[in-house]
Motif scaffolding. Structure first.
Motif, PDB file in Angstrom:
ATOM      1  N   THR A  43     -19.474 -11.918  -0.934  1.00 14.03           N
ATOM      2  CA  THR A  43     -18.406 -11.740  -1.906  1.00 14.03           C
ATOM      3  C   THR A  43     -17.062 -12.048  -1.251  1.00 14.03           C
ATOM      4  N   CYS A  44     -16.021 -12.085  -2.060  1.00 10.35           N
ATOM      5  CA  CYS A  44     -14.720 -12.639  -1.644  1.00 10.35           C
ATOM      6  C   CYS A  44     -13.707 -11.561  -1.282  1.00 10.35           C
ATOM      7  N   HIS A  45     -14.083 -10.647  -0.369  1.00  6.00           N
ATOM      8  CA  HIS A  45     -13.190  -9.568   0.056  1.00  6.00           C
ATOM      9  C   HIS A  45     -12.713  -8.786  -1.172  1.00  6.00           C
ATOM     10  N   ASN A  46     -13.689  -8.400  -1.995  1.00  6.42           N
ATOM     11  CA  ASN A  46     -13.413  -7.757  -3.278  1.00  6.42           C
ATOM     12  C   ASN A  46     -13.588  -6.243  -3.282  1.00  6.42           C
ATOM     13  N   ALA A  47     -14.104  -5.656  -2.217  1.00  7.34           N
ATOM     14  CA  ALA A  47     -14.558  -4.266  -2.291  1.00  7.34           C
ATOM     15  C   ALA A  47     -13.467  -3.300  -2.726  1.00  7.34           C
ATOM     16  N   GLY A  48     -12.261  -3.469  -2.224  1.00 10.00           N
ATOM     17  CA  GLY A  48     -11.182  -2.555  -2.591  1.00 10.00           C
ATOM     18  C   GLY A  48     -10.386  -3.024  -3.788  1.00 10.00           C
ATOM     19  N   GLY A  49     -10.835  -4.065  -4.441  1.00  3.97           N
ATOM     20  CA  GLY A  49     -10.032  -4.707  -5.468  1.00  3.97           C
ATOM     21  C   GLY A  49     -10.172  -4.115  -6.855  1.00  3.97           C
ATOM     22  N   THR A  50      -9.527  -2.986  -7.092  1.00  2.96           N
ATOM     23  CA  THR A  50      -9.476  -2.418  -8.438  1.00  2.96           C
ATOM     24  C   THR A  50      -8.023  -2.130  -8.802  1.00  2.96           C
ATOM     25  N   VAL A  51      -7.758  -2.037 -10.084  1.00  3.50           N
ATOM     26  CA  VAL A  51      -6.404  -1.739 -10.549  1.00  3.50           C
ATOM     27  C   VAL A  51      -5.922  -0.407  -9.973  1.00  3.50           C
ATOM     28  N   GLN A  52      -6.797   0.586  -9.991  1.00  6.69           N
ATOM     29  CA  GLN A  52      -6.413   1.913  -9.505  1.00  6.69           C
ATOM     30  C   GLN A  52      -6.040   1.893  -8.023  1.00  6.69           C
ATOM     31  N   CYS A  53      -6.781   1.128  -7.244  1.00  6.38           N
ATOM     32  CA  CYS A  53      -6.514   1.082  -5.811  1.00  6.38           C
ATOM     33  C   CYS A  53      -5.192   0.377  -5.520  1.00  6.38           C
ATOM     34  N   HIS A  54      -4.907  -0.712  -6.235  1.00  4.38           N
ATOM     35  CA  HIS A  54      -3.635  -1.409  -6.057  1.00  4.38           C
ATOM     36  C   HIS A  54      -2.463  -0.477  -6.335  1.00  4.38           C
ATOM     37  N   ALA A  55      -2.582   0.301  -7.383  1.00  2.85           N
ATOM     38  CA  ALA A  55      -1.487   1.194  -7.762  1.00  2.85           C
ATOM     39  C   ALA A  55      -1.255   2.265  -6.712  1.00  2.85           C
ATOM     40  N   GLU A  56      -2.337   2.786  -6.143  1.00  5.69           N
ATOM     41  CA  GLU A  56      -2.145   3.835  -5.138  1.00  5.69           C
ATOM     42  C   GLU A  56      -1.613   3.264  -3.833  1.00  5.69           C
ATOM     43  N   PHE A  57      -2.048   2.047  -3.475  1.00  7.14           N
ATOM     44  CA  PHE A  57      -1.450   1.399  -2.302  1.00  7.14           C
ATOM     45  C   PHE A  57       0.067   1.317  -2.464  1.00  7.14           C
ATOM     46  N   GLU A  58       0.489   0.835  -3.624  1.00 10.10           N
ATOM     47  CA  GLU A  58       1.909   0.671  -3.902  1.00 10.10           C
ATOM     48  C   GLU A  58       2.644   2.005  -3.793  1.00 10.10           C
ATOM     49  N   ASP A  59       2.084   3.020  -4.455  1.00 11.74           N
ATOM     50  CA  ASP A  59       2.700   4.341  -4.478  1.00 11.74           C
ATOM     51  C   ASP A  59       2.783   4.941  -3.074  1.00 11.74           C
ATOM     52  N   LEU A  60       1.681   4.851  -2.337  1.00  9.15           N
ATOM     53  CA  LEU A  60       1.625   5.470  -1.021  1.00  9.15           C
ATOM     54  C   LEU A  60       2.587   4.809  -0.044  1.00  9.15           C
ATOM     55  N   SER A  61       2.760   3.488  -0.134  1.00  3.09           N
ATOM     56  CA  SER A  61       3.681   2.820   0.794  1.00  3.09           C
ATOM     57  C   SER A  61       5.103   3.358   0.626  1.00  3.09           C
ATOM     58  N   MET A  62       5.517   3.568  -0.609  1.00  2.00           N
ATOM     59  CA  MET A  62       6.871   4.084  -0.853  1.00  2.00           C
ATOM     60  C   MET A  62       6.996   5.549  -0.452  1.00  2.00           C
ATOM     61  N   ARG A  63       5.976   6.327  -0.735  1.00  2.00           N
ATOM     62  CA  ARG A  63       6.038   7.751  -0.402  1.00  2.00           C
ATOM     63  C   ARG A  63       6.018   7.969   1.113  1.00  2.00           C
ATOM     64  N   ASN A  64       5.315   7.117   1.839  1.00  2.00           N
ATOM     65  CA  ASN A  64       5.351   7.209   3.307  1.00  2.00           C
ATOM     66  C   ASN A  64       6.761   6.966   3.824  1.00  2.00           C
ATOM     67  N   VAL A  65       7.444   5.969   3.273  1.00  2.00           N
ATOM     68  CA  VAL A  65       8.814   5.681   3.693  1.00  2.00           C
ATOM     69  C   VAL A  65       9.721   6.874   3.412  1.00  2.00           C
ATOM     70  N   MET A  66       9.645   7.418   2.212  1.00  2.00           N
ATOM     71  CA  MET A  66      10.503   8.551   1.861  1.00  2.00           C
ATOM     72  C   MET A  66      10.206   9.772   2.724  1.00  2.00           C
ATOM     73  N   ALA A  67       8.933   9.996   3.012  1.00  2.00           N
ATOM     74  CA  ALA A  67       8.559  11.156   3.821  1.00  2.00           C
ATOM     75  C   ALA A  67       9.139  11.046   5.223  1.00  2.00           C
ATOM     76  N   VAL A  68       8.982   9.895   5.852  1.00  2.00           N
ATOM     77  CA  VAL A  68       9.433   9.731   7.235  1.00  2.00           C
ATOM     78  C   VAL A  68      10.952   9.710   7.335  1.00  2.00           C
ATOM     79  N   LEU A  69      11.610   8.948   6.466  1.00  2.00           N
ATOM     80  CA  LEU A  69      13.065   8.851   6.560  1.00  2.00           C
ATOM     81  C   LEU A  69      13.769  10.152   6.185  1.00  2.00           C
ATOM     82  N   SER A  70      13.089  11.019   5.434  1.00  2.00           N
ATOM     83  CA  SER A  70      13.688  12.311   5.091  1.00  2.00           C
ATOM     84  C   SER A  70      13.385  13.373   6.148  1.00  2.00           C
ATOM     85  N   GLY A  71      12.707  12.959   7.217  1.00  2.00           N
ATOM     86  CA  GLY A  71      12.428  13.890   8.306  1.00  2.00           C
ATOM     87  C   GLY A  71      11.121  14.637   8.186  1.00  2.00           C
ATOM     88  N   GLY A  72      10.300  14.262   7.200  1.00  2.00           N
ATOM     89  CA  GLY A  72       9.016  14.924   7.018  1.00  2.00           C
ATOM     90  C   GLY A  72       7.883  14.208   7.734  1.00  2.00           C
TER      91      GLY A  72
END
Length: 375
Positions: free
Chosen positions: A333-362
């Motif tokens: 298969t074509c590197h499809n295992a993680g390829g769902t709408v739900q997973c894309h959305a959480e990747f997006e969300d988590l990347s931003m929340r990681n930035v906010m957590a670290v830059l705010s001192g958490g």
């Protein structure tokens, strides 16, 4: 792993700093570099990020390696303090994050948060030694990859590629041959030993599905043994080396995370210890498998069937493996295992929340290289 999207995790918004508290001592907002496409799934998280920080998104041409490197050298985007890449399909146009790029980062960069679970494209150790925390996609793709892996495991026991190709071949004789001969080579999953290499978020979900859903016996290898709270519900048996687990397994699944310089895990040395007729599934990284050696094991029939979602030279699957796919002994298969709408959305969300957590001192939500972080 392919990028995906999960329903945004709740309760993760950092609470330790208000937008005002996030401002630097000079009164200006800290700057954040956004690599890749615009936010699509989590506008409220992005609103919170943009309220706290000055978000700069380089254009696609500016993300090409030559121009990107030149921009870093010239300080085009200023003294940004964080980088986030919310999608796997874009934001990586500059290629590997190696010394050539990392050494050009502003001294004040604190965090690089990216979509994706694997991190073989970024030198996390070098980032850590520069004081930059690297955060990956964490558990975002775990359910998607585990579901896909189960389908691949079933495929190796039931010869699904053969069954599917024969049904669509247009040849009544091929259809009939598969109908008659496939059962003699197919097996139930119940009581088969599933060997899992890498018992992290994904490995544990695969184990739970296969243990409770199909009655398989779970064996695993990991660098650190898991506690009773994980082992007991799965009736899982721990192995402290690769040779031991492949010798015990009817089907081995590779789902370990990777970093630079890891080398191959499945090669002639490990394949020599597989049970004759065993099966192999890879949902980790293509670079962890010596595909020439795997093809040789298939030819010798030491391995009866394989299923690979990832490939060493994507987007070009190994020619030998393609031949076995045509014969029905390989699912590719074509590197499809993680390829769902739900997973894309959480990747997006988590990347931003990681930035906010670290830059705010958490604390970061999904740190990878804490052990390399200076200080």
């Amino acid at each position: 792993m392919a990028e995906p999207q999960n329903t945004p995790a709740t309760g993760l918004t950092p609470r330790s700093a208000s937008p005002a508290a996030a401002a630097s001592s000079s009164g200006t907002k800290p700057r954040v570099l956004h690599l890749g496409d615009a936010i699509r799934f989590n506008p409220k998280t992005y609103e919170a990020l943009a309220a706290r920080y000055d978000v700069v998104r380089p254009s696609t041409p500016d993300r090409q390696r030559g121009r990107f490197k030149e921009a870093l050298e010239q300080g085009k985007w200023g003294n940004f303090e964080a980088i986030f890449r919310p999608f796997w399909g874009t934001g990586g146009e500059m290629g590997p994050w190696d010394a050539e790029l990392i050494d050009l980062l502003p001294a004040g960069v604190k965090v690089f948060a990216s979509a994706g679970a694997g991190f073989d494209w970024v030198d996390t150790e070098r980032l850590g030694k520069r004081g930059v925390l690297y955060c990956n996609g964490g558990s975002a793709p775990a359910d998607a990859v585990a579901d896909f892996a189960v389908a691949m495991i079933i495929s190796t026991f039931r010869h699904l590629p053969w069954c599917m190709s024969a049904a669509t071949s247009g040849s009544p004789s091929e259809f009939q041959e598969c109908h008659i001969k496939a059962p003699a080579q197919s097996n139930n999953l119940r009581n088969q030993v599933l060997g899992i290499i890498g018992m992290g978020n994904i490995g544990q979900r695969i184990a739970a599905r296969c243990r409770h859903g199909f009655g398989m016996k779970i064996h695993y290898f990991d660098v650190v043994r898991k506690g009773n709270e994980i082992e007991q519900p799965l009736a899982a048996t721990f192995h402290d080396d690769l040779q031991s687990i492949v010798e015990a397994s009817d089907c081995t699944v590779l789902c370990t995370p990777t970093g630079p310089g890891t080398g191959t895990v499945i090669n002639a040395s490990t394949l020599a210890h597989f049970r004759r007729g065993a099966r192999f599934v890879n949902v980790a990284r293509g670079s962890l498998v010596d595909e020439d050696d795997l093809v040789a094991a298939l030819r010798e029939e030491r391995i009866s069937a394989v299923a690979l979602d990832v490939h060493a030279k994507e987007p070009h699957p190994h020619e030998g493996l393609k031949q076995f796919a045509a014969q029905g002994r390989a699912m590719l298969t074509c590197h499809n295992a993680g390829g769902t709408v739900q997973c894309h959305a959480e990747f997006e969300d988590l990347s931003m929340r990681n930035v906010m957590a670290v830059l705010s001192g958490g604390q970061a939500l999904s740190p990878v290289n804490l052990h390399h972080l200076k200080g």
